[in-house]
Scaffold this motif. Sequence first.
Motif, short mmCIF file in Angstrom:
data_model
loop_
_atom_site.label_atom_id
_atom_site.label_comp_id
_atom_site.label_asym_id
_atom_site.label_seq_id
_atom_site.Cartn_x
_atom_site.Cartn_y
_atom_site.Cartn_z
N ARG A 71 28.31 90.63 28.06
CA ARG A 71 28.87 90.90 29.37
C ARG A 71 28.13 90.05 30.38
O ARG A 71 26.91 89.90 30.32
N SER A 72 28.90 89.54 31.35
CA SER A 72 28.30 88.69 32.37
C SER A 72 27.93 89.54 33.58
O SER A 72 28.77 90.25 34.14
N GLY A 73 26.71 89.45 34.03
CA GLY A 73 26.27 90.16 35.22
C GLY A 73 26.07 91.64 34.95
O GLY A 73 26.15 92.14 33.82
N GLY A 74 25.78 92.36 36.03
CA GLY A 74 25.53 93.79 35.91
C GLY A 74 24.11 94.08 35.49
O GLY A 74 23.32 93.18 35.19
N ARG A 75 23.79 95.34 35.52
CA ARG A 75 22.44 95.72 35.15
C ARG A 75 22.29 95.74 33.64
O ARG A 75 23.15 96.23 32.93
N GLY A 76 21.19 95.27 33.18
CA GLY A 76 20.92 95.29 31.76
C GLY A 76 21.75 94.23 31.04
O GLY A 76 22.54 93.48 31.62
N ILE A 77 21.56 94.18 29.74
CA ILE A 77 22.28 93.22 28.90
C ILE A 77 23.15 94.00 27.93
O ILE A 77 22.66 94.86 27.20
N THR A 78 24.46 93.70 27.94
CA THR A 78 25.38 94.30 26.98
C THR A 78 25.87 93.19 26.07
O THR A 78 26.59 92.28 26.49
N GLU A 79 25.41 93.25 24.83
CA GLU A 79 25.80 92.23 23.85
C GLU A 79 26.71 92.89 22.83
O GLU A 79 26.36 93.89 22.22
N GLY A 104 36.44 100.24 24.95
CA GLY A 104 36.97 101.60 24.88
C GLY A 104 37.90 101.99 26.00
O GLY A 104 38.57 103.01 25.91
N SER A 105 37.95 101.22 27.06
CA SER A 105 38.81 101.59 28.19
C SER A 105 39.47 100.35 28.75
O SER A 105 39.04 99.21 28.49
N ALA A 106 40.53 100.60 29.53
CA ALA A 106 41.24 99.49 30.15
C ALA A 106 40.43 98.94 31.32
O ALA A 106 39.58 99.61 31.90
N GLY A 107 40.70 97.66 31.65
CA GLY A 107 40.03 97.03 32.77
C GLY A 107 39.75 95.56 32.49
O GLY A 107 40.04 95.03 31.41
N THR A 108 39.19 94.89 33.50
CA THR A 108 38.87 93.46 33.39
C THR A 108 37.44 93.30 32.89
O THR A 108 36.51 93.96 33.38
N ARG A 109 37.27 92.41 31.91
CA ARG A 109 35.96 92.15 31.33
C ARG A 109 35.57 90.69 31.62
O ARG A 109 36.29 89.75 31.23
N ASP A 110 34.42 90.53 32.31
CA ASP A 110 33.86 89.19 32.58
C ASP A 110 32.80 88.92 31.52
O ASP A 110 31.72 89.53 31.53
N LEU A 111 33.10 88.04 30.58
CA LEU A 111 32.27 87.84 29.39
C LEU A 111 31.70 86.42 29.35
O LEU A 111 32.19 85.51 30.03
#
Length: 495
Positions: A71-79, A104-111
């Motif tokens: 995931r790009s940006g945000g708190r922490g690192i989501t790999e 798991g849910s709908a929405g826009t993902r900035d990767l």
Amino acid sequence: MRRLSAVLVCLLVLGSLPPSVAGASVNVTISDVEVTPSSPAPGETVTFDTTVRNLESSDSPLEINDIAIRRSGGRGITEYERVSDLGSISPGSSLEVPLTASFGSAGTRDLRVIVYGRDRGSGESVTIRYPVLLQVEENHPQVDITANDSVAGVESGGRVTVANGLDTQLSNVEVVVRGQGVEMTKRRTVQATVPQNGSMTAPFRFRPRTAGDHDLTATVRYTIEGNTRRNVSRTTTIETDPLRENVSIDTEAVGSGNERALQVTVSNGANVPISDVAITARSENATFPRALIENVSASSSKRVRLNATMNEPRADVRVAATYDLGSETRRAVTETELRSVPGTIELTGLDIVRQGSRYQISGSASNVGSTAADSVLVRVVDTEMVTPATPNRDYFVGTVPASDFVSFDVYARTEGNATSIPLEVTYLVDEDRKTQRFSVDLNQFGGAAAPETPESSGGGQSGLLPVLAVAGVAVLLVVGVLVRRYRRGDDDLDV
């Protein structure tokens, strides 16, 4: 595979960024990231096919240590996934690596797709980033579950409707229904295709084990364009009532004569239908056929007729109905009596008219039995105070059908203080002669007295003789007076 439009937009943004990282001797780039499916649904696995190219202008191979998607940006690192130890890429060569992830849910993902490598010529570390913008949508066909009212221990049914509102057809569609606290007796339906804007219906059957609330979950698996396999689930809660049993049978004797029968009514007061109803009747003095009813709905009833072959005029009968209620076989029993009532004559509608010392008795010979009465004869019984009189000392009625009547008239003369007139009726029923006597109470009838009419021509002459005798005497007296006056020479005659 279709390339995600958002990816193309990101690539345009990258025009302002360095597309490759040049070390002392390598020139490497991520030339492409192909996303499949391009518009994934929540929970669906998405594949990111990443192509890493070592350009021909490079002087040395690039060793690939790891490729990851984050995931790009945000708190922490989501790999979401990392692939390691992929080897080296020589100048002018490329490497394709698939990465997978699900959301798991709908929405826009900035990767971001990130390549971690090492320049084998200089030994320096190399890191390359590639942005991916992904839109996760609730992009499934519409799924609805409908279930019928249910009762504990009784099989019920429902249906799953799949409506395809996608911009492509569905293929290899499989619908599976599972339940919590229920036994699924039919749970799976398969259909080859569901066209765009089309629909399919998948029936299912279930049997709740207990009363109360139970969840039913329908899972729809299908394939869309590009051999992408998807699935979607929907859950509904059903309310199950306890089983209420209230089945009874009633009987009624019908028919007439030798054609007697029992009319049997099966009443289902239960809260579920009953099925495979078998009705039997048993007696020592009669035999009956067996009757079948396929089903009786809840809060309703059905009737059947059991014709009887009777050996005696009276039969005690035990009637039973065996039926299926839910998964069990039950039985209801009742007892009744069937009679074959023979023809029986009663005198009804009696009326009496007095004519001097003679009475006219009229009425109806009524058959209150269930068979015909033949050779019916009504007559006045001769006693010390009652004598049959003309013109009808007796009256031949003939045949009186079952539940019918024939009128009659008889005459009687009374003497002294007679208070009643006895009548006798004889008739044949099934070749058996029967005799019945009735007493007509004169005090119970208010018939108007009428002058007695002569019974014969001889009776008329005897009534005229006193009148003629008196007239003759009167004539003789007048003649005597006239003669006497004449002899005296009387001038005045006074007769």
